[in-house]
Design a protein around this motif. Structure first.
Motif, PDB file in Angstrom:
ATOM      1  N   LEU A  60       0.831  -1.202   0.000  1.00  0.00           N
ATOM      2  CA  LEU A  60       0.000   0.000   0.000  1.00  0.00           C
ATOM      3  C   LEU A  60       0.871   1.258   0.000  1.00  0.00           C
ATOM      4  O   LEU A  60       1.969   1.261   0.555  1.00  0.00           O
ATOM      5  CB  LEU A  60      -0.912   0.011   1.224  1.00  0.00           C
ATOM      6  N   PRO A  61       0.379   2.338  -0.593  1.00  0.00           N
ATOM      7  CA  PRO A  61       1.156   3.594  -0.601  1.00  0.00           C
ATOM      8  C   PRO A  61       1.398   4.096   0.811  1.00  0.00           C
ATOM      9  O   PRO A  61       0.560   3.935   1.704  1.00  0.00           O
ATOM     10  CB  PRO A  61       0.247   4.550  -1.380  1.00  0.00           C
ATOM     11  N   ARG A  62       2.549   4.703   1.002  1.00  0.00           N
ATOM     12  CA  ARG A  62       2.877   5.294   2.299  1.00  0.00           C
ATOM     13  C   ARG A  62       2.337   6.724   2.303  1.00  0.00           C
ATOM     14  O   ARG A  62       3.027   7.682   2.003  1.00  0.00           O
ATOM     15  CB  ARG A  62       4.386   5.266   2.519  1.00  0.00           C
ATOM     16  N   VAL A  63       1.063   6.830   2.655  1.00  0.00           N
ATOM     17  CA  VAL A  63       0.366   8.111   2.654  1.00  0.00           C
ATOM     18  C   VAL A  63      -0.167   8.374   4.052  1.00  0.00           C
ATOM     19  O   VAL A  63      -0.899   7.550   4.611  1.00  0.00           O
ATOM     20  CB  VAL A  63      -0.789   8.124   1.634  1.00  0.00           C
ATOM     21  N   SER A  64       0.214   9.511   4.622  1.00  0.00           N
ATOM     22  CA  SER A  64      -0.293   9.934   5.933  1.00  0.00           C
ATOM     23  C   SER A  64      -1.217  11.128   5.705  1.00  0.00           C
ATOM     24  O   SER A  64      -0.793  12.161   5.181  1.00  0.00           O
ATOM     25  CB  SER A  64       0.862  10.329   6.863  1.00  0.00           C
ATOM     26  N   ILE A  65      -2.473  10.988   6.117  1.00  0.00           N
ATOM     27  CA  ILE A  65      -3.492  11.998   5.834  1.00  0.00           C
ATOM     28  C   ILE A  65      -3.910  12.680   7.129  1.00  0.00           C
ATOM     29  O   ILE A  65      -4.166  12.010   8.130  1.00  0.00           O
ATOM     30  CB  ILE A  65      -4.718  11.356   5.167  1.00  0.00           C
ATOM     31  N   GLY A  66      -3.975  14.001   7.104  1.00  0.00           N
ATOM     32  CA  GLY A  66      -4.387  14.750   8.279  1.00  0.00           C
ATOM     33  C   GLY A  66      -3.275  14.938   9.299  1.00  0.00           C
ATOM     34  O   GLY A  66      -3.524  14.921  10.501  1.00  0.00           O
ATOM     35  N   VAL A  67      -2.046  15.137   8.822  1.00  0.00           N
ATOM     36  CA  VAL A  67      -0.911  15.303   9.737  1.00  0.00           C
ATOM     37  C   VAL A  67      -0.808  16.770  10.168  1.00  0.00           C
ATOM     38  O   VAL A  67      -1.338  17.666   9.495  1.00  0.00           O
ATOM     39  CB  VAL A  67       0.403  14.865   9.052  1.00  0.00           C
ATOM     40  N   PRO A  68      -0.135  17.046  11.288  1.00  0.00           N
ATOM     41  CA  PRO A  68       0.096  18.448  11.681  1.00  0.00           C
ATOM     42  C   PRO A  68       0.944  19.162  10.647  1.00  0.00           C
ATOM     43  O   PRO A  68       1.823  18.552  10.011  1.00  0.00           O
ATOM     44  CB  PRO A  68       0.830  18.319  13.020  1.00  0.00           C
ATOM     45  N   VAL A 126     -11.115  12.948  -0.163  1.00  0.00           N
ATOM     46  CA  VAL A 126     -11.003  11.871  -1.150  1.00  0.00           C
ATOM     47  C   VAL A 126     -10.203  12.346  -2.357  1.00  0.00           C
ATOM     48  O   VAL A 126      -9.400  11.606  -2.933  1.00  0.00           O
ATOM     49  CB  VAL A 126     -12.398  11.376  -1.570  1.00  0.00           C
ATOM     50  N   ARG A 127     -10.375  13.617  -2.753  1.00  0.00           N
ATOM     51  CA  ARG A 127      -9.598  14.195  -3.858  1.00  0.00           C
ATOM     52  C   ARG A 127      -8.101  14.199  -3.530  1.00  0.00           C
ATOM     53  O   ARG A 127      -7.268  13.832  -4.366  1.00  0.00           O
ATOM     54  CB  ARG A 127     -10.078  15.623  -4.132  1.00  0.00           C
ATOM     55  N   ALA A 128      -7.764  14.600  -2.316  1.00  0.00           N
ATOM     56  CA  ALA A 128      -6.357  14.611  -1.910  1.00  0.00           C
ATOM     57  C   ALA A 128      -5.780  13.199  -1.901  1.00  0.00           C
ATOM     58  O   ALA A 128      -4.633  12.988  -2.311  1.00  0.00           O
ATOM     59  CB  ALA A 128      -6.227  15.249  -0.529  1.00  0.00           C
ATOM     60  N   CYS A 129      -6.565  12.240  -1.453  1.00  0.00           N
ATOM     61  CA  CYS A 129      -6.106  10.841  -1.468  1.00  0.00           C
ATOM     62  C   CYS A 129      -5.895  10.350  -2.899  1.00  0.00           C
ATOM     63  O   CYS A 129      -4.943   9.625  -3.182  1.00  0.00           O
ATOM     64  CB  CYS A 129      -7.121   9.954  -0.757  1.00  0.00           C
ATOM     65  N   PHE A 130      -6.770  10.759  -3.803  1.00  0.00           N
ATOM     66  CA  PHE A 130      -6.632  10.366  -5.206  1.00  0.00           C
ATOM     67  C   PHE A 130      -5.322  10.895  -5.786  1.00  0.00           C
ATOM     68  O   PHE A 130      -4.603  10.164  -6.484  1.00  0.00           O
ATOM     69  CB  PHE A 130      -7.822  10.894  -6.008  1.00  0.00           C
TER      70      PHE A 130
END
Length: 437
Positions: A312-320, A367-371
């Protein structure tokens, strides 16, 4: 249509009066249809079927539940039956290790062992919930299958524990209790998530109640088989125990795999979202309409084992916002900031993308940012080429192009029935930034 029904002593006759197409020489015509006589046996079968449906199926079934409800419940009931037989063998081995039936065994010794087992399980469940509770919803299928595998491993330890010394027996018993505690946390939480998926008519309580009734029925049948198995163990010996245990364990794992595999969820989690993005770009770049993004197809291809989720992609969403590193790209809607810290390295195969979200961003913006982030991870080599040749300006232009494609992606998901405005399972943290005025 007007229908009349008459009932005889041995059944019923239903006569229907139906309106048909008018003829040339008359204004109306009627057709009389008479059904066959229903005997008392037919009526009793219908009543029995209705009683069983009321006992074990939610009200207004099947319209009130998801389409995969029946298939999942059949596999789940089968695995519960095999697990019940394995549990009987494991319980018998535990009692044997505690010294039941031996004159040298003491009540205090068995009590101390039992207390150690229970305390290790309690501590383990608290620690496990602390570290993994946030991922149980997002990876519901994987944790469900993991819990059942761990349950079989715990029962295996319980069966082999009487073969060792008393100290080793206590250690194996504590480890088995620890595994059972983890199974309890993972199993109960994922079961709740599946019930939320199955309930389609605001009937969560009804689905839970009938699922519990089905489980109790299977456990009752398992107890009856347990009586038979226990009597046969004393006659055939340990060879029978191990043969039956191995067979039931294999059947249990197979049933669990197919039970989880048949679940078709409409929500987006990291695994399903990655498959959707990859397949979308594969068709979009060929100038063809994406045709393999259906819920059934994506769910069938979802990885169910944790060692496969490493891809899976190494994506961190909603970080400081203070955790972002250069280069930083702001989205065209200003609802998100992307940090591509590993992009300056020679090897960008392990690209780690961090996303800081604005406090004004909507679920669709997330969802757009995740895309955009998942698309960048899919083609990280091309991303680095833009950065090397044109710097941050080229990087921003490339990511804006990806973002402009999101409406087409969103329309495709909507047409396939996905909940594309729901980000609850994409593992989004709660940090948000706001501009200083």
């Amino acid at each position: 249509m007007v229908g009349y029904e008459s009932r005889s002593s041995n059944g019923c006759i239903r006569t229907s009066l139906e309106q048909c197409e008018p003829q040339k020489d008359s204004n109306r015509c009627f057709r009389v249809r008479e059904t066959r006589n229903r005997t008392s046996t037919d009526l009793n079968c219908l009543k029995a079927k209705q009683v069983l449906s009321d006992l074990f199926l939610p009200q207004n079934y099947p319209s009130c539940v998801s389409q995969d409800y029946l298939e999942y419940q059949v596999w789940d009931s089968a695995q519960a039956l095999f697990s019940s037989v394995c549990g009987t063998l494991a319980a018998r081995a535990t009692f044997e290790g505690l010294g039941v039936g031996e004159q040298s065994a003491t009540v205090s010794g068995a009590t101390y062992t039992w207390m150690l087992k229970m305390s290790s399980g309690m501590i383990g469940s608290i620690v496990f919930a602390y570290y993994q509770s946030s991922s149980l919803d997002a990876h519901c299928k994987q944790w469900r299958l993991f819990a059942d595998i761990l349950n079989d491993l715990a029962m295996t330890m319980a069966i082999i524990s009487p073969l060792f010394s008393p100290f080793t027996f206590v250690m194996l018993s504590c480890l088995s209790s620890l595994f059972h505690a983890l199974v309890g946390v993972a199993g109960s939480t994922t079961r709740a998530a599946l019930r939320v998926h199955q309930a389609r008519d605001n009937n969560m309580a009804d689905v839970c109640a009938k699922d519990n009734s089905q489980e109790q029925l299977v456990n009752l049948v398992g107890l009856l088989l347990g009586f038979l198995v226990t009597s046969m163990v004393d006659f055939f010996g340990q060879v029978f125990v191990w043969s039956l245990f191995v067979m039931c364990t294999c059947c249990h794992l197979v049933c669990n795999y197919y039970a989880v595999k048949c679940v078709t969820m409409e929500s987006l989690n990291p695994s399903r979202f990655q498959t959707l993005v990859n397949r979308f770009w594969a068709d979009y770049r060929l100038s063809s309409d994406p045709t393999n993004l259906t819920m059934k197809s994506i769910n069938q291809s979802e990885n169910l084992f944790f060692w496969k989720l490493r891809r899976l992609p190494r994506v961190s969403i909603g970080v400081p916002i203070n955790e972002l590193h250069q280069p930083i790209v702001v989205s065209s809607t200003a609802s998100a900031m992307f940090s591509l810290g590993n992009l300056t390295r020679l090897d960008c195969s392990q690209l780690h993308i961090s996303i800081a979200l604005s406090e004004a961003c909507s679920s669709s913006d997330i969802v757009r940012a995740c895309f955009v982030a998942y698309s960048c991870d899919m083609d990280s080599t091309r991303l680095k080429e833009h950065f090397t040749l044109y710097g941050e300006e080229g990087l921003t232009k490339y990511m804006d192009e990806l973002e402009s494609t999101f409406p087409a992606f969103q329309r495709t998901l909507n047409s396939c029935g996905w909940k594309c405005d729901d980000h609850s399972l994409l593992e989004v943290d709660a940090w948000r930034f706001s501009p200083i005025r």
